[in-house]
Design an enzyme around this catalytic site. Structure first.
Site, PDB file in Angstrom:
ATOM      1  CG  HIS A 182      -5.148 -12.751  -8.655  1.00  0.00           C
ATOM      2  ND1 HIS A 182      -4.042 -12.039  -9.066  1.00  0.00           N
ATOM      3  CD2 HIS A 182      -5.172 -12.641  -7.299  1.00  0.00           C
ATOM      4  CE1 HIS A 182      -3.446 -11.512  -8.014  1.00  0.00           C
ATOM      5  NE2 HIS A 182      -4.098 -11.862  -6.932  1.00  0.00           N
ATOM      6  CE  LYS A 186       0.085  -3.451  -0.435  1.00  0.00           C
ATOM      7  NZ  LYS A 186      -0.610  -4.637  -0.975  1.00  0.00           N
ATOM      8  NE  ARG A 229      -0.661 -16.760  -2.125  1.00  0.00           N
ATOM      9  CZ  ARG A 229      -0.067 -15.591  -2.202  1.00  0.00           C
ATOM     10  NH1 ARG A 229       0.397 -15.179  -3.357  1.00  0.00           N
ATOM     11  NH2 ARG A 229       0.094 -14.835  -1.144  1.00  0.00           N
ATOM     12  CB  SER A 283       0.751  -9.500  -7.470  1.00  0.00           C
ATOM     13  OG  SER A 283      -0.510  -9.965  -7.826  1.00  0.00           O
TER      14      SER A 283
HETATM   15  O1  PNS Z   1      -4.193  -8.536  -2.696  1.00  0.00           O
HETATM   16  P1  PNS Z   1      -3.978  -8.052  -1.289  1.00  0.00           P
HETATM   17  O2  PNS Z   1      -2.983  -6.895  -1.280  1.00  0.00           O
HETATM   18  O3  PNS Z   1      -3.592  -9.160  -0.341  1.00  0.00           O
HETATM   19  O4  PNS Z   1      -5.409  -7.482  -0.790  1.00  0.00           O
HETATM   20  C1  PNS Z   1      -5.565  -6.950   0.494  1.00  0.00           C
HETATM   21  C2  PNS Z   1      -6.908  -6.190   0.602  1.00  0.00           C
HETATM   22  C3  PNS Z   1      -6.986  -5.125  -0.455  1.00  0.00           C
HETATM   23  C4  PNS Z   1      -8.054  -7.169   0.404  1.00  0.00           C
HETATM   24  C5  PNS Z   1      -7.004  -5.567   2.009  1.00  0.00           C
HETATM   25  O5  PNS Z   1      -5.871  -4.818   2.279  1.00  0.00           O
HETATM   26  C6  PNS Z   1      -8.246  -4.684   2.166  1.00  0.00           C
HETATM   27  O6  PNS Z   1      -9.344  -5.182   2.286  1.00  0.00           O
HETATM   28  N1  PNS Z   1      -8.044  -3.350   2.154  1.00  0.00           N
HETATM   29  C7  PNS Z   1      -9.117  -2.390   2.354  1.00  0.00           C
HETATM   30  C8  PNS Z   1      -9.082  -1.797   3.781  1.00  0.00           C
HETATM   31  C9  PNS Z   1      -9.664  -2.798   4.747  1.00  0.00           C
HETATM   32  O7  PNS Z   1     -10.864  -2.983   4.799  1.00  0.00           O
HETATM   33  N2  PNS Z   1      -8.781  -3.513   5.511  1.00  0.00           N
HETATM   34  C10 PNS Z   1      -9.160  -4.635   6.363  1.00  0.00           C
HETATM   35  C11 PNS Z   1      -9.780  -4.257   7.701  1.00  0.00           C
HETATM   36  S1  PNS Z   1      -8.976  -2.965   8.571  1.00  0.00           S
END
Ligand code: PNS
Length: 160
Positions: free
Chosen positions: A18, A42, A91, A129
């Site tokens: 990150h 989560k 990645r 993570s």
């Molecule tokens: O680090 P991660 O867990 O891969 O991040 C995922 C994240 C938080 C970027 C994604 O789940 C997110 O944007 N969540 C907020 C809800 C949302 O807008 N989801 C995408 C469209 S439905």
């Protein structure tokens, strides 16, 4: 016009991957909002406040970085912050499908929202993570893969 990008994620915990992406993004954008997502589905290891503190520790003072948290849709958060750029890391090919779907859904929800993908340094490509959490849970040494403040926080969560 200043370019403000949002780097959203769980950051549970933040890794050197990150941090690497954030440093690269600072070379491309005027300001970066690192946004910790509050996900009610989560059960995170670290609370949102703990994750924000770990990011603060790992990133140090950098006036062009803002740390924030958001709940609900990323598209709405981006709108509320007048940003049309979402930054995500890629990645490996395995990341692609999920990231592609998310980028498309976000564009559907907010037509002006562009997703920019950056790749991390090659020696950090395997980091996640969830792997860090698992390794630390079973007592592995994760020094070097995370900032020392994060390594300390993991040792506190999983005392030997
Ligand atoms: O680090 P991660 O867990 O891969 O991040 C995922 C994240 C938080 C970027 C994604 O789940 C997110 O944007 N969540 C907020 C809800 C949302 O807008 N989801 C995408 C469209 S439905």
């Amino acid at each position: 016009m200043s370019r403000i990008a949002i780097y959203p994620g769980s950051f549970d915990p933040p890794t050197r991957g990150h941090e690497d992406l954030i440093r690269r993004a600072l070379g491309m954008f005027d300001r970066l909002i690192v946004a910790v997502a509050v996900n009610p589905n989560k059960e995170p290891l670290f609370s949102v406040e703990e994750r924000l503190q770990l990011l603060r520790d790992a990133l140090g003072p950098e006036p062009r970085i803002e740390l924030a948290s958001f709940s609900g849709l990323l598209a709405d958060f981006a709108r509320s912050r007048d940003s049309t750029i979402v930054l995500r890391g890629l990645r490996a090919v395995s990341d692609f499908e999920y990231e592609f779907q998310m980028a498309m859904m976000n564009r559907r929800l907010h037509g002006a929202l562009e997703t920019v993908f950056l790749v991390p340094a090659v020696d950090l490509t395997y980091l996640s993570s969830s792997l860090i959490r698992e390794a630390a849970r079973f007592g592995a040494n994760v020094d070097g893969l995370v900032h020392p403040a994060v390594a300390d926080a993991l040792r506190n969560k999983f005392p030997a």
